[in-house]
Design a protein around this motif. Structure first.
Motif, PDB file in Angstrom:
ATOM      1  N   TRP B 241       0.815  -1.202   0.000  1.00  0.00           N
ATOM      2  CA  TRP B 241       0.000   0.000   0.000  1.00  0.00           C
ATOM      3  C   TRP B 241       0.858   1.266   0.000  1.00  0.00           C
ATOM      4  O   TRP B 241       0.511   2.258  -0.648  1.00  0.00           O
ATOM      5  N   ILE B 282     -17.992   2.704   7.012  1.00  0.00           N
ATOM      6  CA  ILE B 282     -17.802   1.727   5.935  1.00  0.00           C
ATOM      7  C   ILE B 282     -16.306   1.540   5.715  1.00  0.00           C
ATOM      8  O   ILE B 282     -15.602   2.503   5.406  1.00  0.00           O
ATOM      9  N   PRO B 283     -15.778   0.326   5.884  1.00  0.00           N
ATOM     10  CA  PRO B 283     -14.332   0.170   5.711  1.00  0.00           C
ATOM     11  C   PRO B 283     -13.929   0.344   4.251  1.00  0.00           C
ATOM     12  O   PRO B 283     -14.657  -0.062   3.347  1.00  0.00           O
ATOM     13  N   GLY B 284     -12.794   0.970   4.054  1.00  0.00           N
ATOM     14  CA  GLY B 284     -12.256   1.077   2.696  1.00  0.00           C
ATOM     15  C   GLY B 284     -12.858   2.192   1.864  1.00  0.00           C
ATOM     16  O   GLY B 284     -12.492   2.349   0.706  1.00  0.00           O
ATOM     17  N   LEU B 287     -10.352   4.503   0.374  1.00  0.00           N
ATOM     18  CA  LEU B 287      -9.555   3.913  -0.698  1.00  0.00           C
ATOM     19  C   LEU B 287     -10.359   3.811  -1.990  1.00  0.00           C
ATOM     20  O   LEU B 287      -9.809   3.931  -3.086  1.00  0.00           O
ATOM     21  N   ILE B 288     -11.671   3.599  -1.873  1.00  0.00           N
ATOM     22  CA  ILE B 288     -12.515   3.610  -3.071  1.00  0.00           C
ATOM     23  C   ILE B 288     -12.398   4.978  -3.738  1.00  0.00           C
ATOM     24  O   ILE B 288     -12.260   5.088  -4.954  1.00  0.00           O
ATOM     25  N   GLY B 291      -8.958   5.274  -5.525  1.00  0.00           N
ATOM     26  CA  GLY B 291      -8.905   4.548  -6.790  1.00  0.00           C
ATOM     27  C   GLY B 291      -9.691   5.267  -7.873  1.00  0.00           C
ATOM     28  O   GLY B 291      -9.242   5.393  -9.017  1.00  0.00           O
ATOM     29  N   THR B 292     -10.883   5.761  -7.491  1.00  0.00           N
ATOM     30  CA  THR B 292     -11.713   6.466  -8.465  1.00  0.00           C
ATOM     31  C   THR B 292     -11.017   7.729  -8.946  1.00  0.00           C
ATOM     32  O   THR B 292     -10.981   8.022 -10.149  1.00  0.00           O
ATOM     33  N   LEU B 294      -7.878   8.262  -9.046  1.00  0.00           N
ATOM     34  CA  LEU B 294      -6.753   7.886  -9.913  1.00  0.00           C
ATOM     35  C   LEU B 294      -7.234   7.645 -11.346  1.00  0.00           C
ATOM     36  O   LEU B 294      -6.670   8.186 -12.302  1.00  0.00           O
TER      37      LEU B 294
END
Lengths: 290, 337
Positions: B241, B282-284, B287-288, B291-292, B294
């Motif tokens: 990561w 809400i986990p993550g 990071l969602i 990614g979006t 990016l």
């Protein structure tokens, strides 16, 4: 010292794990061979497929092997759509961009799974999960033996598709010479998406073969994808027989390293081979000159 | 490099230095320190990836080396923390040079270089996870002993200023690289290595200098991380990561620019925090968002945020439609790929 029987058993076990590695690497190498991209989302897509198998078993009560005919078209469609509508348009055809877009996709997919299923590790146990087959003095896991057989069959099927069908011909034409293929009327973006779809379909089969003996959590794909990269590089990027042989070889190496060095160092051998191959012969053992 | 070149750096760093006087809540300061550490590591990535065009997917190899060097020297040999940090920088540079020597000499570029760096980081992670020297899977805990001589401060703001100082120093360094002969050669290698060689650029030497410098800066970030959080293990320090995070920030902010990594780190972590506030537990979810962002950045803003701003400035904000046409025209040579 280890007895020959233990070593032989470890090698056979490695061969069976390696068959599934080969299947995962098959998708990766196909995508590389045609699109010339490294698909960083491959691991996350595998995780998606594994969760699909788990959901089918836990919520709908469908046997993992029976899921294969359902999941293969589903993953094909997912892969087709991703390449056609996300990866292709977003990366403007630049290699570095494709790496980044697939990386971004993998982060999104992985964490959507994390948000949906939490980070718990899940398993499914079928009647045959722990069944063994006696082969002389050796005991082999039945589901993993099936995995080996199916992986070999799928590799053969893929080879047939590529060499005996019109679509396969078009895929090979695009891999060889994109511009020329375009000139003779092949729809290149369509072929790209079909190839990506086929790569994902391989993952669907791999997921169905893995689940009876393995577990799934949202981060599991990362472990497989690094191994799959190694297999692809070792076998030669884009080579289908290379992926199969490379996968089997890496499976054996991992199993033997695990036996001699212990579990925590088991994967070390894989990465050292990976680095060595990249440094000494980046075209792999079966790859054409880049 | 003239004083005028440094004015933007000085103004921004000066403003950032005032922040702890306004906000004193420790969660906010923790967030800022962590973000600055990421920005610093990302600045390191940017030297090699941004200016040199060599996309590393394994900068955790340097970050982790810095973190472990700082911690191990203190814990095992009782070396002073500041000296440990200096040693971390040297170790990062050495590891960078070694990885560069092996991979650049074999002619690895593009995707192949990305893969080999990823593999090196993994090898380090597996070794650190197993070796007794690095504390194995349990990791290393640096004892709490709050003294400036130990590089531990009672006030989080002091650590913030320290990291900010390093970020500022690397901003100046990056600005210097941009203006220097070395920087010009590095960019030439990025744009077309064969052409650069034909013009007499020793591309191997240039790339080696870049990766050593890059490794040293990222290792500094790793050392500071260890010293601020006082705990590291293999999955933090050498984890995949970190590699991703260090490359995300420059890509989002503006790859190959002086301020890109800092802008990117601030944007990403700012957005991540906002997402967490909105979406609750809400986990993550952050990071969602990463990614979006990016994917969107690569699709629509190839120079990152700074590139986007520059385009807007060049064209005047009100005149977007005609400029969209000129952009498609520029894309044509690549479009078939």
């Amino acid at each position: 010292m280890y007895s020959p029987q233990i070593i032989l058993e470890a090698m056979l076990n490695g061969l069976m794990t390696g068959a599934v590695y080969a299947l995962i690497a098959l998708g990766l190498t196909l995508i590389y061979g045609v699109l010339h991209i490294i698909n960083f989302a491959h691991g996350a897509l595998l995780t998606c497929a594994m969760f699909a198998v788990w959901v089918a078993w836990a919520w709908l009560g469908i046997d993992p092997y029976a899921v294969i005919p359902l999941l293969v078209p589903l993953m094909f469609a997912l892969g087709y759509g991703l390449q056609r509508f996300v990866i292709g348009p977003a990366s403007h055809g630049d290699d570095g961009n494709i790496l980044l877009v697939t990386l971004g996709l993998s982060i999104v997919l992985e964490n959507v799974l994390l948000a949906t299923f939490q980070s718990d590790t899940r398993t499914l146990d079928t009647d045959y999960s722990f069944q063994v087959v006696a082969l002389g003095p050796l005991l082999l896991s039945f589901p993993r033996l099936i995995g080996l057989a199916v992986a070999v069959v799928v590799t053969g099927l893929l080879w047939l598709v590529l060499n005996r069908t019109d679509t396969g011909k078009a895929i090979r034409a695009v891999a060889r010479e994109k511009l020329g293929a375009n000139l003779v009327g092949i729809d290149v973006p369509h072929i790209y998406a079909v190839t990506f779809g086929l790569g994902c379909a391989c993952l669907a089969v791999a997921a169905c073969l893995l689940m009876p003996t393995f577990y799934v959590n949202p981060r599991i794909g990362g472990a497989f994808v690094l191994v799959a990269f190694t297999v692809v590089v070792l076998g030669g990027m884009g080579s289908i027989p290379g992926a199969l042989l490379g996968g089997l070889f890496i499976g054996v190496v991992e199993s033997l390293c695990g036996l001699f060095l212990g579990d925590s160092l088991g994967q070390l051998g894989i990465f050292l081979i990976f680095i060595a191959v990249l440094l000494v012969r980046p075209t792999g053992l079966f790859g054409a000159k880049a | 490099m003239t004083v005028r070149d440094l004015i933007p750096v000085l103004v921004l760093v000066g403003l950032a230095a005032l922040l702890p006087l306004v906000v004193t809540a420790s969660p906010v300061l923790n967030f800022l320190v962590f973000m600055l550490i990421v920005a610093l590591g990302a600045q390191g990535w940017n030297i090699l990836g941004g200016f040199g065009g060599q996309f590393s997917f394994g900068h955790a190899a340097f970050f982790g080396t810095g973190a472990y060097a700082t911690a191990i020297l203190q814990l095992r040999w009782g070396v002073n923390a500041w000296a440990g940090l200096a040693a971390a920088v040297a170790a990062g540079g050495a590891v960078g040079w070694a990885i560069g020597f092996l991979s650049f000499r074999s002619g690895l570029r593009g995707s192949y270089f990305a893969l080999v760096t990823l593999a090196f980081a993994e090898v380090f992670r597996i070794l650190a996870n197993a070796a007794p020297l690095t504390g194995g899977a349990a990791g290393l805990l640096i004892g709490l002993d709050v003294r400036p001589a130990n590089l531990q401060f009672a006030d989080r703001a002091v650590f913030y200023w320290l990291v900010l100082g390093f970020v500022a120093a690397v901003l100046v360094l990056t600005r210097w690289i941009q203006r220097s002969r070395f920087g010009a050669q590095l960019v030439a290698v990025r744009e077309n290595e064969d052409a650069a060689k034909a013009l007499g650029v020793d591309s191997l030497r240039v790339k080696l200098r870049a990766i050593a410098l890059s490794g040293a800066v990222t290792a500094l970030a790793g050392g500071l991380y260890a010293q601020y959080f006082l705990y590291i293990d293999a999955n933090i320090a050498y984890g995949g990561w970190i590699s991703v995070e260090l490359l995300l920030a420059p890509i989002i902010g503006g790859v190959g620019t002086v301020f890109g990594p800092v802008v990117g780190a601030l944007t990403l972590h700012g957005l991540g925090e906002v997402a967490k506030q909105f979406a609750g537990r809400i986990p993550g979810i952050d990071l969602i968002v990463f990614g979006t962002v990016l994917v969107l950045a690569v699709a629509f803003a190839r120079g990152g945020i700074l590139g986007l701003l520059e385009r807007l400035r060049d064209r005047g904000v009100g005149m977007l439609p005609p400029s969209a046409k000129s952009r498609t025209a520029k894309e044509v040579p690549n479009a078939g790929r």
